[in-house]
Structures are given as structure tokens and as C-alpha cells.
Design a protein around this motif. Structure first.
Motif, PDB file in Angstrom:
ATOM      1  N   LYS A  96      -7.890  -3.068   2.007  1.00 17.71           N
ATOM      2  CA  LYS A  96      -8.053  -1.694   1.524  1.00 17.71           C
ATOM      3  C   LYS A  96      -7.107  -0.842   2.343  1.00 17.71           C
ATOM      4  N   GLY A  97      -6.554   0.155   1.726  1.00 15.43           N
ATOM      5  CA  GLY A  97      -5.668   1.028   2.474  1.00 15.43           C
ATOM      6  C   GLY A  97      -5.470   2.337   1.771  1.00 15.43           C
ATOM      7  N   GLY A  98      -4.604   3.117   2.357  1.00 13.44           N
ATOM      8  CA  GLY A  98      -4.291   4.403   1.765  1.00 13.44           C
ATOM      9  C   GLY A  98      -3.308   5.150   2.627  1.00 13.44           C
ATOM     10  N   GLN A  99      -2.984   6.326   2.164  1.00 12.22           N
ATOM     11  CA  GLN A  99      -2.106   7.153   2.948  1.00 12.22           C
ATOM     12  C   GLN A  99      -2.304   8.613   2.625  1.00 12.22           C
ATOM     13  N   VAL A 100      -1.833   9.430   3.548  1.00 14.97           N
ATOM     14  CA  VAL A 100      -1.750  10.868   3.365  1.00 14.97           C
ATOM     15  C   VAL A 100      -0.263  11.173   3.350  1.00 14.97           C
ATOM     16  N   LYS A 101       0.172  11.952   2.347  1.00 18.18           N
ATOM     17  CA  LYS A 101       1.590  12.286   2.216  1.00 18.18           C
ATOM     18  C   LYS A 101       1.778  13.792   2.202  1.00 18.18           C
ATOM     19  N   VAL A 133      -6.365  10.310  -4.930  1.00 18.30           N
ATOM     20  CA  VAL A 133      -7.665  10.935  -4.702  1.00 18.30           C
ATOM     21  C   VAL A 133      -7.548  12.435  -4.917  1.00 18.30           C
ATOM     22  N   ARG A 134      -6.509  13.029  -4.317  1.00 17.82           N
ATOM     23  CA  ARG A 134      -6.258  14.469  -4.442  1.00 17.82           C
ATOM     24  C   ARG A 134      -4.804  14.744  -4.113  1.00 17.82           C
ATOM     25  N   ALA A 135      -4.180  15.583  -4.919  1.00 13.53           N
ATOM     26  CA  ALA A 135      -2.830  16.062  -4.625  1.00 13.53           C
ATOM     27  C   ALA A 135      -2.872  17.579  -4.671  1.00 13.53           C
ATOM     28  N   GLY A 136      -2.786  18.192  -3.495  1.00  9.71           N
ATOM     29  CA  GLY A 136      -2.797  19.648  -3.407  1.00  9.71           C
ATOM     30  C   GLY A 136      -1.384  20.194  -3.374  1.00  9.71           C
ATOM     31  N   LYS A 137      -1.230  21.384  -2.811  1.00 10.09           N
ATOM     32  CA  LYS A 137       0.089  22.018  -2.732  1.00 10.09           C
ATOM     33  C   LYS A 137       0.953  21.411  -1.639  1.00 10.09           C
ATOM     34  N   LYS A 138       0.317  20.976  -0.544  1.00  8.29           N
ATOM     35  CA  LYS A 138       1.078  20.449   0.598  1.00  8.29           C
ATOM     36  C   LYS A 138       0.834  18.968   0.870  1.00  8.29           C
ATOM     37  N   MET A 139      -0.371  18.514   0.639  1.00  6.86           N
ATOM     38  CA  MET A 139      -0.743  17.153   1.022  1.00  6.86           C
ATOM     39  C   MET A 139      -1.344  16.403  -0.169  1.00  6.86           C
ATOM     40  N   ALA A 140      -1.151  15.082  -0.143  1.00  8.63           N
ATOM     41  CA  ALA A 140      -1.750  14.212  -1.151  1.00  8.63           C
ATOM     42  C   ALA A 140      -2.497  13.092  -0.429  1.00  8.63           C
ATOM     43  N   TYR A 141      -3.609  12.663  -1.002  1.00  5.84           N
ATOM     44  CA  TYR A 141      -4.470  11.633  -0.437  1.00  5.84           C
ATOM     45  C   TYR A 141      -4.574  10.501  -1.446  1.00  5.84           C
ATOM     46  N   LEU A 142      -4.239   9.286  -0.994  1.00  8.08           N
ATOM     47  CA  LEU A 142      -4.106   8.146  -1.896  1.00  8.08           C
ATOM     48  C   LEU A 142      -4.860   6.944  -1.360  1.00  8.08           C
ATOM     49  N   ASP A 143      -5.458   6.166  -2.257  1.00  5.20           N
ATOM     50  CA  ASP A 143      -6.195   4.962  -1.879  1.00  5.20           C
ATOM     51  C   ASP A 143      -5.664   3.751  -2.634  1.00  5.20           C
ATOM     52  N   VAL A 180       0.843  -1.200   0.000  1.00  5.27           N
ATOM     53  CA  VAL A 180       0.000   0.000   0.000  1.00  5.27           C
ATOM     54  C   VAL A 180       0.878   1.250   0.000  1.00  5.27           C
ATOM     55  N   ASP A 181       1.885   1.280   0.855  1.00  2.47           N
ATOM     56  CA  ASP A 181       2.777   2.435   0.969  1.00  2.47           C
ATOM     57  C   ASP A 181       3.466   2.732  -0.362  1.00  2.47           C
ATOM     58  N   ASN A 182       4.135   1.753  -0.925  1.00  2.00           N
ATOM     59  CA  ASN A 182       4.918   1.993  -2.138  1.00  2.00           C
ATOM     60  C   ASN A 182       4.059   2.194  -3.378  1.00  2.00           C
ATOM     61  N   CYS A 183       3.062   1.367  -3.566  1.00  3.47           N
ATOM     62  CA  CYS A 183       2.276   1.452  -4.798  1.00  3.47           C
ATOM     63  C   CYS A 183       1.435   2.726  -4.858  1.00  3.47           C
ATOM     64  N   THR A 184       0.946   3.210  -3.727  1.00  4.88           N
ATOM     65  CA  THR A 184       0.243   4.500  -3.754  1.00  4.88           C
ATOM     66  C   THR A 184       1.220   5.623  -4.081  1.00  4.88           C
ATOM     67  N   THR A 185       2.466   5.482  -3.654  1.00  3.42           N
ATOM     68  CA  THR A 185       3.483   6.487  -3.997  1.00  3.42           C
ATOM     69  C   THR A 185       3.746   6.485  -5.501  1.00  3.42           C
ATOM     70  N   TYR A 186       3.784   5.300  -6.129  1.00  4.97           N
ATOM     71  CA  TYR A 186       3.944   5.243  -7.581  1.00  4.97           C
ATOM     72  C   TYR A 186       2.778   5.977  -8.262  1.00  4.97           C
ATOM     73  N   ALA A 187       1.567   5.755  -7.763  1.00  2.00           N
ATOM     74  CA  ALA A 187       0.394   6.432  -8.326  1.00  2.00           C
ATOM     75  C   ALA A 187       0.539   7.943  -8.205  1.00  2.00           C
ATOM     76  N   LEU A 188       0.948   8.405  -7.045  1.00  2.00           N
ATOM     77  CA  LEU A 188       1.134   9.843  -6.820  1.00  2.00           C
ATOM     78  C   LEU A 188       2.169  10.419  -7.777  1.00  2.00           C
TER      79      LEU A 188
END
Length: 167
Positions: free
Chosen positions: A151-156, A127-137, A85-93
Motif C-alpha cells: 500500500k502506498g501513496g503520496q502528497v504532491k 483522494v483529494r486535489a485542492g489548489k496547492k496539494m493533492a493526496y493520492l493512494d 506507486v509514484d508514477n501510477c498515482t501521478t497518472y491518476a491525478l
């Protein structure tokens, strides 16, 4: 202009916007996966993932559950699931052209077991990548019947100004 170079591909970032100049496709997602899993560090555990799609904020892949992926009960290890979840959502971002950032929050809900020999599909999206934070599922599902196993996700945190870093 700041440039982040990852293996043979690069993301060029504009100082004024903080976001990348272009979106990146499936080839970039594949290169990110190969780069991360090709290291001698912890991320090498992800060598088993085959990227099958992605780009424009998505990363799609699959892997076959093998004996080295199991916990003591003989099912897919929860720690490996969290790493996926951690790595693959980062690839998506990053396929959206964003800085990879740092994890502010990571979550995983374990829904069903995955057993040796089963093929698991991974579908991550931004889901959303703003100026400071990104939300990934991310969803992991068994390929044979489509049953969701996790199911998982992260905020970066993704805004990096060298002059303001406090670590």
C-alpha cells in the motif's frame, strides 16, 4: 491560458482556477503511461505495466513479475514498487485534469512478497486535489488471490505559478 502538452494529448489549465477545464479518461491514463515508460530515462522501467482502467482520478493497471523486477531474495524489488506507486498515482491525478506536480511525500508499506510469474494489479486513486496539494493512494495486490502486497501513496504540490517558483 497555460497548456501542458504530453505526447499527443494535452491538458488545458485555466489561470484563474489553477485546475484543468476537464476530467480525462482511461485513454489519457494509457497515453500518460506510454509517454512516461517510452522515455530513455528511469521511467522506462514501467514499460511492463498494462493500463486496464482509469480516468476521473483513477489509474488501474497490472503487470507480471519478471526476473528483472526481483531483489536478491527473489521477490519484487521494493524500489520498483515505490516507483510504481509514484508514477501510477501521478497518472491518476492527471486523469482528474491536474498538473502532475512534484512529490512532497512518498510512502510505501510492504505487506507481502510477490514472486516471479505472479500478476500484480495496481489500483490508484486521487483522494483529494485542492489548489496547492493533492493526496493520492495506491494498492498493489496479487491477482490470483487478491492479497495486498503493498500500500502506498503520496502528497504532491500542484500549484505552479511561473512567477512564484523558487527553484
Amino acid at each position: 491560458m497555460l497548456t501542458f502538452v504530453i505526447s499527443s494529448c494535452s491538458v488545458q489549465e485555466s489561470k484563474s482556477t489553477g485546475m484543468a477545464a476537464k476530467k480525462l479518461g482511461m485513454d489519457f491514463v494509457k497515453q500518460m503511461s506510454e509517454y512516461a515508460s517510452g522515455s530513455n530515462g528511469f521511467d522506462r522501467v514501467l514499460r511492463m505495466i498494462k493500463i486496464t482502467g482509469g480516468g476521473d482520478g483513477r489509474a488501474i493497471g497490472e503487470f507480471t513479475v519478471a526476473s528483472e523486477h526481483l531483489n536478491r531474495q527473489g521477490t519484487l524489488h521494493g524500489g520498483l514498487t515505490a516507483t510504481i506507486v509514484d508514477n501510477c498515482t501521478t497518472y491518476a491525478l492527471m486523469s482528474k485534469g491536474s498538473h502532475p506536480g512534484v512529490t512532497a511525500n512518498l510512502n510505501v508499506s510492504y505487506i507481502a512478497a510477490a514472486k516471479p510469474g505472479e500478476i500484480i494489479e495496481i489500483d490508484c486513486h486521487t483522494v483529494r486535489a485542492g489548489k496547492k496539494m493533492a493526496y493520492l493512494d495506491c494498492i498493489l495486490r496479487r491477482k490470483s488471490d487478491g492479497k495486498i502486497i503493498a500500500k502506498g501513496g503520496q502528497v504532491k504540490y500542484i500549484q505552479f505559478d511561473k512567477e512564484k517558483l523558487d527553484f
